[in-house]
Design a protein around this motif. Sequence first.
Motif, short mmCIF file in Angstrom:
data_model
loop_
_atom_site.label_atom_id
_atom_site.label_comp_id
_atom_site.label_asym_id
_atom_site.label_seq_id
_atom_site.Cartn_x
_atom_site.Cartn_y
_atom_site.Cartn_z
N SER A 284 91.53 -80.87 -4.68
CA SER A 284 92.71 -79.33 -4.86
C SER A 284 91.45 -78.27 -4.87
O SER A 284 92.05 -77.25 -4.61
N PHE A 285 90.07 -78.28 -4.68
CA PHE A 285 89.92 -76.97 -4.62
C PHE A 285 88.74 -77.07 -3.76
O PHE A 285 87.13 -76.91 -3.93
N LYS A 286 88.93 -77.26 -2.21
CA LYS A 286 88.31 -77.13 -1.18
C LYS A 286 86.81 -75.98 -0.79
O LYS A 286 86.31 -75.80 -0.14
N SER A 287 88.42 -75.17 -0.76
CA SER A 287 87.49 -73.92 -0.22
C SER A 287 86.12 -73.36 -1.77
O SER A 287 85.42 -72.73 -0.53
N TYR A 288 85.79 -73.98 -2.55
CA TYR A 288 84.47 -73.92 -2.92
C TYR A 288 83.32 -74.84 -2.42
O TYR A 288 83.27 -76.29 -2.54
N LYS A 289 82.13 -74.15 -2.02
CA LYS A 289 81.15 -74.81 -0.81
C LYS A 289 80.74 -75.47 -1.82
O LYS A 289 79.91 -76.53 -1.52
N TYR A 290 80.57 -75.30 -3.78
CA TYR A 290 79.16 -75.69 -4.24
C TYR A 290 80.12 -75.80 -5.78
O TYR A 290 80.99 -75.52 -6.27
N LYS A 291 79.64 -77.90 -6.46
CA LYS A 291 80.40 -77.67 -7.52
C LYS A 291 79.73 -78.42 -8.35
O LYS A 291 78.28 -79.23 -7.79
N TYR A 292 80.09 -78.58 -9.45
CA TYR A 292 79.77 -79.61 -11.12
C TYR A 292 80.31 -80.51 -11.29
O TYR A 292 81.13 -79.65 -12.55
N ILE A 293 80.54 -81.31 -11.41
CA ILE A 293 81.85 -81.92 -11.72
C ILE A 293 80.68 -83.35 -12.52
O ILE A 293 80.27 -83.84 -11.52
N PHE A 294 81.51 -83.09 -13.85
CA PHE A 294 80.96 -84.47 -14.71
C PHE A 294 82.53 -85.27 -15.62
O PHE A 294 83.02 -84.46 -15.99
N LYS A 295 82.68 -85.93 -15.41
CA LYS A 295 84.04 -86.89 -15.81
C LYS A 295 82.73 -88.16 -16.66
O LYS A 295 81.99 -88.36 -16.97
N MET A 296 83.99 -87.57 -18.16
CA MET A 296 83.71 -88.90 -18.65
C MET A 296 83.54 -90.63 -18.88
O MET A 296 84.41 -90.69 -17.56
N ALA A 297 83.28 -90.44 -19.23
CA ALA A 297 84.11 -91.88 -19.48
C ALA A 297 85.45 -92.69 -19.55
O ALA A 297 85.99 -93.62 -18.82
N GLY A 298 86.51 -91.97 -20.42
CA GLY A 298 87.80 -92.37 -19.68
C GLY A 298 88.39 -90.84 -19.03
O GLY A 298 87.88 -90.65 -17.52
N GLN A 299 90.05 -90.54 -19.12
CA GLN A 299 90.14 -89.65 -17.81
C GLN A 299 89.30 -88.16 -17.43
O GLN A 299 89.58 -87.60 -17.00
N THR A 300 88.98 -87.76 -19.36
CA THR A 300 88.62 -86.80 -18.58
C THR A 300 87.51 -85.96 -18.94
O THR A 300 86.64 -87.02 -18.49
N GLY A 301 86.94 -84.91 -18.67
CA GLY A 301 85.98 -83.93 -18.35
C GLY A 301 85.54 -82.99 -17.35
O GLY A 301 87.06 -82.15 -18.26
N GLN A 302 84.90 -82.36 -16.90
CA GLN A 302 84.30 -81.09 -16.81
C GLN A 302 84.35 -80.60 -15.52
O GLN A 302 83.75 -81.55 -14.82
N ALA A 303 84.54 -79.67 -14.76
CA ALA A 303 83.48 -79.22 -13.65
C ALA A 303 83.43 -77.70 -13.81
O ALA A 303 84.35 -76.62 -13.97
N ILE A 304 82.29 -77.55 -12.40
CA ILE A 304 82.21 -76.02 -12.10
C ILE A 304 82.18 -75.91 -10.84
O ILE A 304 81.59 -76.68 -10.27
N TYR A 305 83.05 -74.87 -10.35
CA TYR A 305 82.93 -74.48 -8.89
C TYR A 305 82.34 -73.31 -8.74
O TYR A 305 82.25 -72.24 -9.21
N SER A 306 81.79 -73.03 -7.62
CA SER A 306 80.79 -72.01 -7.78
C SER A 306 80.95 -71.65 -5.52
O SER A 306 80.80 -73.03 -4.81
N ARG A 307 81.30 -70.15 -5.71
CA ARG A 307 80.86 -69.36 -3.93
C ARG A 307 79.45 -69.16 -3.71
O ARG A 307 79.28 -69.24 -2.55
N TYR A 308 78.85 -69.48 -4.96
CA TYR A 308 77.21 -69.52 -4.73
C TYR A 308 76.83 -70.45 -5.23
O TYR A 308 77.17 -71.83 -5.60
N LYS A 309 75.15 -71.08 -4.19
CA LYS A 309 74.67 -71.62 -4.83
C LYS A 309 74.48 -72.05 -5.75
O LYS A 309 73.73 -71.23 -6.94
N ILE A 310 74.46 -73.97 -6.16
CA ILE A 310 74.31 -73.88 -7.36
C ILE A 310 73.10 -75.53 -6.78
O ILE A 310 72.44 -75.70 -6.65
N ILE A 311 71.52 -74.14 -7.99
CA ILE A 311 69.94 -74.63 -7.70
C ILE A 311 69.84 -75.62 -9.23
O ILE A 311 68.87 -76.31 -8.78
N GLY A 312 71.07 -76.09 -9.69
CA GLY A 312 70.24 -76.87 -11.49
C GLY A 312 71.44 -77.06 -12.64
O GLY A 312 72.24 -76.15 -11.99
N LYS A 313 71.83 -77.72 -12.63
CA LYS A 313 72.52 -78.80 -13.46
C LYS A 313 72.81 -79.54 -14.36
O LYS A 313 71.34 -80.67 -14.92
#
Length: 347
Positions: free
Chosen positions: A149-178
Amino acid sequence: MKKLSWFNKVIYFLNIVLTVLTVIAYILPFMAPKLFPLLSVFTLVMPLMLVLNFICFLYWMFQAKRQMLLSGLILLLGITFVSKFYRFSGKELPADKDDFTLMSYNVRLFNLYDWLPDRDIATKIPAFIKEQNPDILCLQEYNKIGDTSFKSYKYKYIFKMAGQTGQAIYSRYKIIGKGDIQFPGSANNAIYADIKKGKDTIRVYSMHLQSIKISPDIHENIDEEKSKIIFNRISAAFKKQQLQAELVAKHKNECPYPMIICGDLNNSAFSYVYRSVRGNMNDAFEEAGKGFGRSYDFKYYPARIDYVFTDKLIDVKQYTTFSSFINSDHFPIMTRLCFEAQNDDEK
Protein backbone atom coordinates in the motif's frame (compact mmCIF):
# COMPACT_ATOMS: atom_id res chain seq x y z
CA MET A 1 -17.19 26.11 58.42
CA LYS A 2 -19.87 26.84 61.05
CA LYS A 3 -21.42 29.49 58.84
CA LEU A 4 -21.92 27.06 55.98
CA SER A 5 -25.30 25.51 55.31
CA TRP A 6 -25.59 21.74 55.64
CA PHE A 7 -25.54 21.47 51.82
CA ASN A 8 -22.37 23.55 51.56
CA LYS A 9 -20.78 21.48 54.31
CA VAL A 10 -21.35 18.36 52.20
CA ILE A 11 -19.95 20.12 49.13
CA TYR A 12 -16.91 21.28 51.09
CA PHE A 13 -16.27 17.77 52.40
CA LEU A 14 -16.38 16.41 48.83
CA ASN A 15 -14.13 19.28 47.78
CA ILE A 16 -11.56 18.22 50.39
CA VAL A 17 -11.70 14.60 49.18
CA LEU A 18 -11.23 15.81 45.62
CA THR A 19 -8.28 17.92 46.71
CA VAL A 20 -6.54 14.96 48.37
CA LEU A 21 -7.06 12.76 45.30
CA THR A 22 -5.77 15.50 43.00
CA VAL A 23 -2.61 15.95 45.07
CA ILE A 24 -2.04 12.19 44.87
CA ALA A 25 -2.49 12.37 41.09
CA TYR A 26 0.09 15.19 40.95
CA ILE A 27 2.65 13.01 42.72
CA LEU A 28 2.03 9.77 40.80
CA PRO A 29 4.01 10.70 37.62
CA PHE A 30 7.12 10.68 39.81
CA MET A 31 6.39 7.27 41.34
CA ALA A 32 6.85 3.89 39.66
CA PRO A 33 3.47 2.21 39.01
CA LYS A 34 4.72 -1.10 40.42
CA LEU A 35 4.83 0.55 43.87
CA PHE A 36 1.19 1.69 43.82
CA PRO A 37 -0.45 0.14 40.72
CA LEU A 38 -4.02 0.83 41.83
CA LEU A 39 -3.32 4.47 42.66
CA SER A 40 -1.76 4.94 39.20
CA VAL A 41 -5.25 4.70 37.75
CA PHE A 42 -5.83 8.26 39.01
CA THR A 43 -3.47 9.58 36.31
CA LEU A 44 -6.04 8.56 33.69
CA VAL A 45 -8.69 10.82 35.20
CA MET A 46 -6.54 13.79 36.19
CA PRO A 47 -8.14 16.01 33.50
CA LEU A 48 -11.53 15.28 35.05
CA MET A 49 -10.13 16.15 38.48
CA LEU A 50 -8.85 19.49 37.17
CA VAL A 51 -12.26 20.27 35.69
CA LEU A 52 -14.03 19.37 38.95
CA ASN A 53 -11.61 21.55 40.94
CA PHE A 54 -12.36 24.44 38.59
CA ILE A 55 -16.09 23.91 39.09
CA CYS A 56 -15.59 23.91 42.87
CA PHE A 57 -13.53 27.09 42.60
CA LEU A 58 -16.33 28.82 40.67
CA TYR A 59 -18.98 27.50 43.06
CA TRP A 60 -17.30 29.08 46.11
CA MET A 61 -16.21 32.21 44.24
CA PHE A 62 -19.77 33.10 43.21
CA GLN A 63 -20.73 32.84 46.88
CA ALA A 64 -17.69 34.88 47.94
CA LYS A 65 -16.62 32.06 50.24
CA ARG A 66 -13.01 31.66 51.30
CA GLN A 67 -13.34 27.91 50.60
CA MET A 68 -12.55 28.82 47.00
CA LEU A 69 -8.89 29.11 48.07
CA LEU A 70 -8.70 25.31 48.43
CA SER A 71 -9.40 24.50 44.76
CA GLY A 72 -7.70 27.72 43.68
CA LEU A 73 -4.44 26.59 45.25
CA ILE A 74 -4.77 23.12 43.71
CA LEU A 75 -5.31 24.62 40.25
CA LEU A 76 -2.33 26.92 40.73
CA LEU A 77 -0.11 24.01 41.75
CA GLY A 78 -1.25 22.03 38.72
CA ILE A 79 -0.89 24.79 36.15
CA THR A 80 1.86 22.87 34.34
CA PHE A 81 -0.50 19.91 33.88
CA VAL A 82 -3.12 22.01 32.10
CA SER A 83 -0.97 22.44 28.96
CA LYS A 84 -0.73 18.66 28.66
CA PHE A 85 -4.51 18.42 28.68
CA TYR A 86 -5.63 21.41 26.61
CA ARG A 87 -3.98 24.00 24.39
CA PHE A 88 -5.90 27.23 23.85
CA SER A 89 -3.98 28.23 20.73
CA GLY A 90 -1.89 26.26 18.28
CA LYS A 91 1.17 27.17 16.27
CA GLU A 92 1.68 27.07 12.52
CA LEU A 93 4.92 28.58 11.31
CA PRO A 94 5.56 29.25 7.61
CA ALA A 95 6.76 26.26 5.60
CA ASP A 96 10.38 26.06 4.55
CA LYS A 97 12.28 23.83 2.12
CA ASP A 98 14.10 22.20 5.03
CA ASP A 99 10.88 21.18 6.79
CA PHE A 100 9.84 17.56 6.96
CA THR A 101 6.64 15.94 8.15
CA LEU A 102 6.07 12.90 10.33
CA MET A 103 2.86 10.97 10.87
CA SER A 104 2.21 8.43 13.62
CA TYR A 105 -0.85 6.22 13.42
CA ASN A 106 -2.08 3.07 15.18
CA VAL A 107 -3.94 1.48 12.26
CA ARG A 108 -5.42 -1.41 14.29
CA LEU A 109 -4.38 -4.04 11.73
CA PHE A 110 -6.26 -2.12 9.00
CA ASN A 111 -9.51 -3.47 10.50
CA LEU A 112 -8.44 -7.05 9.83
CA TYR A 113 -11.04 -8.51 12.21
CA ASP A 114 -13.89 -6.20 11.17
CA TRP A 115 -14.06 -4.22 14.42
CA LEU A 116 -15.62 -1.49 12.32
CA PRO A 117 -18.44 -2.26 9.84
CA ASP A 118 -16.69 -0.48 6.95
CA ARG A 119 -14.99 -3.16 4.80
CA ASP A 120 -12.98 -0.59 2.82
CA ILE A 121 -10.75 0.61 5.67
CA ALA A 122 -7.74 -1.27 4.28
CA THR A 123 -7.91 1.00 1.23
CA LYS A 124 -9.13 4.18 2.97
CA ILE A 125 -6.17 4.39 5.35
CA PRO A 126 -3.47 4.22 2.62
CA ALA A 127 -5.47 6.70 0.53
CA PHE A 128 -5.63 9.14 3.44
CA ILE A 129 -1.91 8.78 4.13
CA LYS A 130 -1.14 9.34 0.45
CA GLU A 131 -3.22 12.53 0.57
CA GLN A 132 -1.38 13.85 3.65
CA ASN A 133 1.95 12.74 2.16
CA PRO A 134 4.16 12.62 5.29
CA ASP A 135 7.91 12.32 4.71
CA ILE A 136 8.22 9.83 7.57
CA LEU A 137 5.40 7.46 8.44
CA CYS A 138 5.24 5.36 11.63
CA LEU A 139 2.51 2.74 11.89
CA GLN A 140 1.64 0.74 14.98
CA GLU A 141 -0.45 -2.45 14.93
CA TYR A 142 0.73 -2.87 11.37
CA ASN A 143 -0.38 -5.84 9.29
CA LYS A 144 0.90 -7.39 6.06
CA ILE A 145 -2.18 -5.92 4.34
CA GLY A 146 -0.13 -2.73 4.17
CA ASP A 147 2.87 -4.32 2.43
CA THR A 148 1.73 -3.23 -1.03
CA SER A 149 0.00 0.00 0.00
CA PHE A 150 2.91 2.41 0.44
CA LYS A 151 5.03 1.96 -2.69
CA SER A 152 5.80 5.67 -2.94
CA TYR A 153 8.24 5.35 -0.02
CA LYS A 154 11.70 4.35 -1.20
CA TYR A 155 12.89 3.29 2.25
CA LYS A 156 11.12 1.22 4.90
CA TYR A 157 11.60 -0.93 7.96
CA ILE A 158 8.83 -3.41 8.68
CA PHE A 159 8.96 -5.52 11.82
CA LYS A 160 6.41 -8.32 12.10
CA MET A 161 5.71 -10.21 15.28
CA ALA A 162 4.84 -13.92 15.38
CA GLY A 163 1.12 -13.16 15.04
CA GLN A 164 -0.69 -10.75 12.73
CA THR A 165 0.62 -7.53 14.23
CA GLY A 166 3.82 -5.55 13.86
CA GLN A 167 5.19 -2.06 13.27
CA ALA A 168 6.49 -0.16 10.27
CA ILE A 169 8.55 2.94 9.56
CA TYR A 170 8.43 4.36 6.02
CA SER A 171 10.71 7.15 4.91
CA ARG A 172 11.43 9.29 1.87
CA TYR A 173 14.93 9.70 3.25
CA LYS A 174 17.53 6.96 3.36
CA ILE A 175 17.45 4.55 6.31
CA ILE A 176 21.04 3.72 7.30
CA GLY A 177 20.31 1.72 10.46
CA LYS A 178 17.41 -0.03 12.13
CA GLY A 179 16.52 -2.27 15.04
CA ASP A 180 13.93 -3.20 17.61
CA ILE A 181 13.45 -3.29 21.37
CA GLN A 182 11.71 -6.41 22.59
CA PHE A 183 9.43 -6.19 25.64
CA PRO A 184 9.57 -9.32 27.82
CA GLY A 185 6.29 -11.23 28.15
CA SER A 186 4.46 -8.96 25.73
CA ALA A 187 3.33 -8.86 22.11
CA ASN A 188 4.22 -5.16 22.09
CA ASN A 189 7.57 -3.66 21.16
CA ALA A 190 9.42 -0.60 19.88
CA ILE A 191 11.35 -0.23 16.63
CA TYR A 192 13.70 2.44 15.38
CA ALA A 193 15.27 3.66 12.15
CA ASP A 194 18.30 5.90 11.71
CA ILE A 195 17.33 8.25 8.92
CA LYS A 196 19.80 10.30 6.89
CA LYS A 197 18.49 13.71 5.91
CA GLY A 198 21.05 15.84 4.19
CA LYS A 199 24.24 15.74 6.24
CA ASP A 200 22.43 14.91 9.46
CA THR A 201 21.08 11.69 10.92
CA ILE A 202 17.93 11.42 13.01
CA ARG A 203 16.83 8.34 14.92
CA VAL A 204 13.07 7.78 14.80
CA TYR A 205 11.50 5.46 17.35
CA SER A 206 8.02 4.03 16.86
CA MET A 207 6.56 2.31 19.88
CA HIS A 208 3.47 0.52 21.03
CA LEU A 209 3.35 0.01 24.79
CA GLN A 210 1.19 -2.51 26.65
CA SER A 211 -2.52 -2.01 26.09
CA ILE A 212 -4.79 -1.54 29.11
CA LYS A 213 -7.48 -3.35 27.07
CA ILE A 214 -10.32 -0.93 27.71
CA SER A 215 -12.75 -0.67 24.82
CA PRO A 216 -14.36 2.69 23.89
CA ASP A 217 -17.76 1.41 25.09
CA ILE A 218 -16.49 0.36 28.53
CA HIS A 219 -18.95 2.70 30.27
CA GLU A 220 -21.88 0.54 29.13
CA ASN A 221 -23.34 -2.09 31.49
CA ILE A 222 -20.64 -1.57 34.09
CA ASP A 223 -21.11 -3.11 37.56
CA GLU A 224 -19.00 -3.74 40.67
CA GLU A 225 -17.51 -7.00 39.41
CA LYS A 226 -16.66 -5.48 36.04
CA SER A 227 -15.10 -2.48 37.81
CA LYS A 228 -12.76 -4.77 39.78
CA ILE A 229 -11.73 -6.56 36.61
CA ILE A 230 -11.00 -3.24 34.92
CA PHE A 231 -8.91 -1.93 37.82
CA ASN A 232 -6.90 -5.15 38.03
CA ARG A 233 -6.35 -5.12 34.28
CA ILE A 234 -5.18 -1.50 34.31
CA SER A 235 -2.87 -2.13 37.27
CA ALA A 236 -1.23 -5.11 35.56
CA ALA A 237 -0.83 -3.14 32.31
CA PHE A 238 0.73 -0.15 34.10
CA LYS A 239 3.37 -2.38 35.70
CA LYS A 240 4.26 -3.81 32.29
CA GLN A 241 4.30 -0.34 30.76
CA GLN A 242 6.76 0.80 33.41
CA LEU A 243 9.27 -1.89 32.42
CA GLN A 244 8.75 -1.16 28.73
CA ALA A 245 9.16 2.59 29.18
CA GLU A 246 12.35 2.08 31.17
CA LEU A 247 13.76 -0.18 28.43
CA VAL A 248 13.03 2.53 25.85
CA ALA A 249 14.53 5.25 28.09
CA LYS A 250 17.72 3.20 28.56
CA HIS A 251 17.99 2.54 24.83
CA LYS A 252 17.50 6.17 23.81
CA ASN A 253 20.06 7.34 26.37
CA GLU A 254 22.66 5.38 24.39
CA CYS A 255 21.63 6.87 21.05
CA PRO A 256 24.30 9.04 19.35
CA TYR A 257 21.80 10.96 17.18
CA PRO A 258 19.07 13.54 17.74
CA MET A 259 15.78 11.68 18.21
CA ILE A 260 12.10 11.66 17.46
CA ILE A 261 9.96 9.29 19.51
CA CYS A 262 6.40 8.60 18.48
CA GLY A 263 3.66 6.05 18.90
CA ASP A 264 0.97 4.68 21.13
CA LEU A 265 1.93 4.80 24.82
CA ASN A 266 -1.49 3.60 25.98
CA ASN A 267 -1.26 6.04 28.89
CA SER A 268 -1.98 9.65 29.68
CA ALA A 269 0.35 12.63 29.64
CA PHE A 270 0.15 12.66 33.47
CA SER A 271 1.71 9.22 33.93
CA TYR A 272 5.08 7.89 35.02
CA VAL A 273 5.30 6.14 31.65
CA TYR A 274 4.89 9.41 29.72
CA ARG A 275 7.47 11.15 31.91
CA SER A 276 9.93 8.27 31.56
CA VAL A 277 9.72 8.04 27.76
CA ARG A 278 9.66 11.78 27.14
CA GLY A 279 12.58 12.63 29.39
CA ASN A 280 13.80 16.14 28.47
CA MET A 281 12.35 16.04 24.95
CA ASN A 282 9.63 18.33 23.62
CA ASP A 283 6.03 17.14 23.35
CA ALA A 284 4.97 18.22 19.84
CA PHE A 285 1.37 18.73 20.98
CA GLU A 286 2.46 21.11 23.73
CA GLU A 287 4.68 22.96 21.25
CA ALA A 288 2.17 23.48 18.45
CA GLY A 289 -1.10 21.62 19.13
CA LYS A 290 -4.54 23.02 19.79
CA GLY A 291 -7.54 21.81 21.78
CA PHE A 292 -7.50 18.48 23.60
CA GLY A 293 -5.24 16.64 21.14
CA ARG A 294 -7.61 13.67 21.40
CA SER A 295 -5.95 10.68 19.72
CA TYR A 296 -8.06 7.73 20.93
CA ASP A 297 -11.71 7.22 20.04
CA PHE A 298 -13.01 6.97 23.62
CA LYS A 299 -16.58 8.14 23.97
CA TYR A 300 -17.18 11.20 26.20
CA TYR A 301 -13.50 11.56 27.16
CA PRO A 302 -10.73 13.32 25.16
CA ALA A 303 -8.01 10.69 25.64
CA ARG A 304 -4.55 11.62 24.34
CA ILE A 305 -2.38 8.49 24.38
CA ASP A 306 -0.46 8.89 21.09
CA TYR A 307 2.53 11.21 21.10
CA VAL A 308 5.40 12.71 19.17
CA PHE A 309 8.44 13.70 21.23
CA THR A 310 11.23 15.65 19.56
CA ASP A 311 14.83 16.47 20.34
CA LYS A 312 15.50 20.01 21.56
CA LEU A 313 17.37 20.63 18.28
CA ILE A 314 14.18 20.08 16.29
CA ASP A 315 11.66 22.88 15.96
CA VAL A 316 7.97 21.89 15.96
CA LYS A 317 6.28 24.13 13.39
CA GLN A 318 2.84 22.51 13.19
CA TYR A 319 0.85 19.73 14.87
CA THR A 320 -2.43 18.18 13.72
CA THR A 321 -4.73 15.50 15.10
CA PHE A 322 -7.08 14.10 12.46
CA SER A 323 -9.95 13.34 14.84
CA SER A 324 -12.53 13.24 12.05
CA PHE A 325 -10.78 10.34 10.30
CA ILE A 326 -12.41 7.41 12.13
CA ASN A 327 -10.98 4.25 10.57
CA SER A 328 -9.30 2.82 13.64
CA ASP A 329 -9.73 3.18 17.40
CA HIS A 330 -6.94 5.78 17.16
CA PHE A 331 -6.63 8.97 15.13
CA PRO A 332 -3.60 9.86 13.00
CA ILE A 333 -1.34 12.58 14.36
CA MET A 334 1.04 14.56 12.17
CA THR A 335 3.65 17.21 12.79
CA ARG A 336 5.80 19.45 10.60
CA LEU A 337 9.35 19.77 11.84
CA CYS A 338 12.59 21.48 10.99
CA PHE A 339 15.98 20.15 11.97
CA GLU A 340 18.48 22.88 12.69
CA ALA A 341 21.54 23.22 10.41
CA GLN A 342 19.74 21.07 7.85
CA ASN A 343 21.21 20.62 4.40
CA ASP A 344 18.49 18.97 2.40
CA ASP A 345 20.55 17.57 -0.45
CA GLU A 346 19.25 14.02 -0.23
CA LYS A 347 15.62 13.10 -0.50
